[in-house]
Write an enzyme that holds these catalytic residues in place. Sequence first.
Site, PDB file in Angstrom:
ATOM      1  N   ARG A 147      12.200 -24.823  -2.752  1.00 30.67           N
ATOM      2  CA  ARG A 147      13.435 -24.646  -3.806  1.00 30.67           C
ATOM      3  C   ARG A 147      13.971 -22.813  -3.431  1.00 30.67           C
ATOM      4  NH1 ARG A 147      11.059 -28.291  -6.364  1.00 30.67           N
ATOM      5  NH2 ARG A 147      12.322 -30.367  -6.830  1.00 30.67           N
ATOM      6  N   ASN A 154       4.428 -10.799   4.974  1.00 29.96           N
ATOM      7  CA  ASN A 154       3.630  -9.935   3.825  1.00 29.96           C
ATOM      8  C   ASN A 154       4.380  -9.000   3.560  1.00 29.96           C
ATOM      9  OD1 ASN A 154       2.072 -10.084   6.484  1.00 29.96           O
ATOM     10  ND2 ASN A 154       0.715 -10.802   4.666  1.00 29.96           N
ATOM     11  N   HIS A 191       8.980  -5.332   2.467  1.00 27.44           N
ATOM     12  CA  HIS A 191       8.323  -4.724   1.235  1.00 27.44           C
ATOM     13  C   HIS A 191       9.615  -4.900   0.519  1.00 27.44           C
ATOM     14  CE1 HIS A 191       4.893  -2.897   2.788  1.00 27.44           C
ATOM     15  NE2 HIS A 191       5.720  -2.689   4.029  1.00 27.44           N
ATOM     16  N   HIS A 205      -4.169 -11.051   7.499  1.00 29.01           N
ATOM     17  CA  HIS A 205      -2.290 -11.195   6.898  1.00 29.01           C
ATOM     18  C   HIS A 205      -2.777 -12.043   6.628  1.00 29.01           C
ATOM     19  CE1 HIS A 205      -3.460  -7.151   7.060  1.00 29.01           C
ATOM     20  NE2 HIS A 205      -2.402  -6.699   6.847  1.00 29.01           N
ATOM     21  N   ALA A 210       1.244  -1.327  -0.001  1.00 29.73           N
ATOM     22  CA  ALA A 210      -0.002   0.238  -0.811  1.00 29.73           C
ATOM     23  C   ALA A 210       0.784   1.486   0.390  1.00 29.73           C
ATOM     24  CB  ALA A 210      -1.060   0.008   1.506  1.00 29.73           C
ATOM     25  N   HIS A 254       6.598  -7.621   9.368  1.00 34.54           N
ATOM     26  CA  HIS A 254       5.458  -8.401   8.844  1.00 34.54           C
ATOM     27  C   HIS A 254       5.394  -9.549   7.727  1.00 34.54           C
ATOM     28  CE1 HIS A 254       5.350  -5.489   5.619  1.00 34.54           C
ATOM     29  NE2 HIS A 254       4.536  -4.552   6.269  1.00 34.54           N
ATOM     30  N   ASP A 257       0.019  -3.324  12.731  1.00 36.43           N
ATOM     31  CA  ASP A 257       0.011  -2.600  11.545  1.00 36.43           C
ATOM     32  C   ASP A 257      -1.549  -1.962  11.344  1.00 36.43           C
ATOM     33  OD1 ASP A 257       1.512  -1.772   9.409  1.00 36.43           O
ATOM     34  OD2 ASP A 257       0.308  -3.362   8.521  1.00 36.43           O
TER      35      ASP A 257
END
Length: 372
Positions: free
Chosen positions: A218, A210, A186, A241, A132, A207, A263
């Site tokens: 693998r 996520n 992220h 989540h 987001a 997180h 969060d």
Amino acid sequence: MRIVNAQLFRCGGFAPGDMEFGEAITRVGPAVTGEGMDAGGCYLIPGLIDLHTRGAVGADASDGDGAGLERLSRYYAAGGVTSWCPTTMTLREPELRRAMSAARGFRRPTDGARLAGVNLEGPFLSAAKRGAQALENLHAPDFDLFLRLNEASGGQIRLVTVAPELEGALEFIREASQICTVSLGHTEADYDTALAAYDAGATHTTHLFNAMPPLLHRAPGVVAAAADAGATAELISDGLHVHPAVVRLAHRVFRERLVLISDSLRCAGMPDGAYTLGGQPITMADGKATLTETDTLAGSSIHLLDGLRRAVAFGVPLEDAVTAATAAPARVLRREGEIGALEPGRYADFLLLDRQLRLKAVYIGGTLAFRY
């Protein structure tokens, strides 16, 4: 002051005992002769620490609004969070500086949670895994920018997230980790890249599961690298989540290194409807917050105590869930000598919970903030 007849949470478990305190805890242990406030056998645990929360009750940490931070402080405290980290969005430097300045000027109200530091989640993130976060505001890892923001906050940045595959990320991690905790998140990083980043000084994971590659047999990615490196790992235990089975799996792997977070967004504690996040429209329906007209989760609408209760309902032992919301985040923030434990010398920030985990009282700095 003295509390008697409590189930004290210490060293990862519960035992009957008493606690004496002023602004700080002075004694805690087995019952001794004397009068005090009768806890009625309730659980007595440290105040919860939410190190990753953007907002609630219509306010956002990135607004740069002192009145909003006070409102957030009271909201968190009313639900059992006694320390919190305002967590910023990926924004341009002028906007981030305003948010840092607001944090620097924050003064805790007597019935509010203490600000334990700033969590700089962006802008050093991957475009592909931005979630987001606004694409146009992403920035390559820049230690000079980090230093300017930290100065604007009064040296309060305690946590910064970086995608380790970005150019310059490893050097950024080496430098920033000398000042605060560095987290991987992220990110599109593979296992080897993530492990190199942990070797460079990162010690935390934003997180878990996520906004990062999935754990594959693998291609184990950041999740396995965090486990192998001994890193701590956040988990959003809202049931949206991360699947409850994966909450149980993460607990079995990370144990005392698991950190529960909310969060939460400005829509937390508010009715369903339209809201914003870093200038982007979000919609909350039935408590689920997504970028408007997409299925991209924008964050959560829960309070951290909700996350703790849900973790227990999903199968995490109560003792481990309490650790994940108290002692573990205190260590991540490098503030374990002040908060996160019922030990002499720590702030007298604590909660009373009944056996159904309903909140009965919140104390902050030895003062009763809320009674239920």
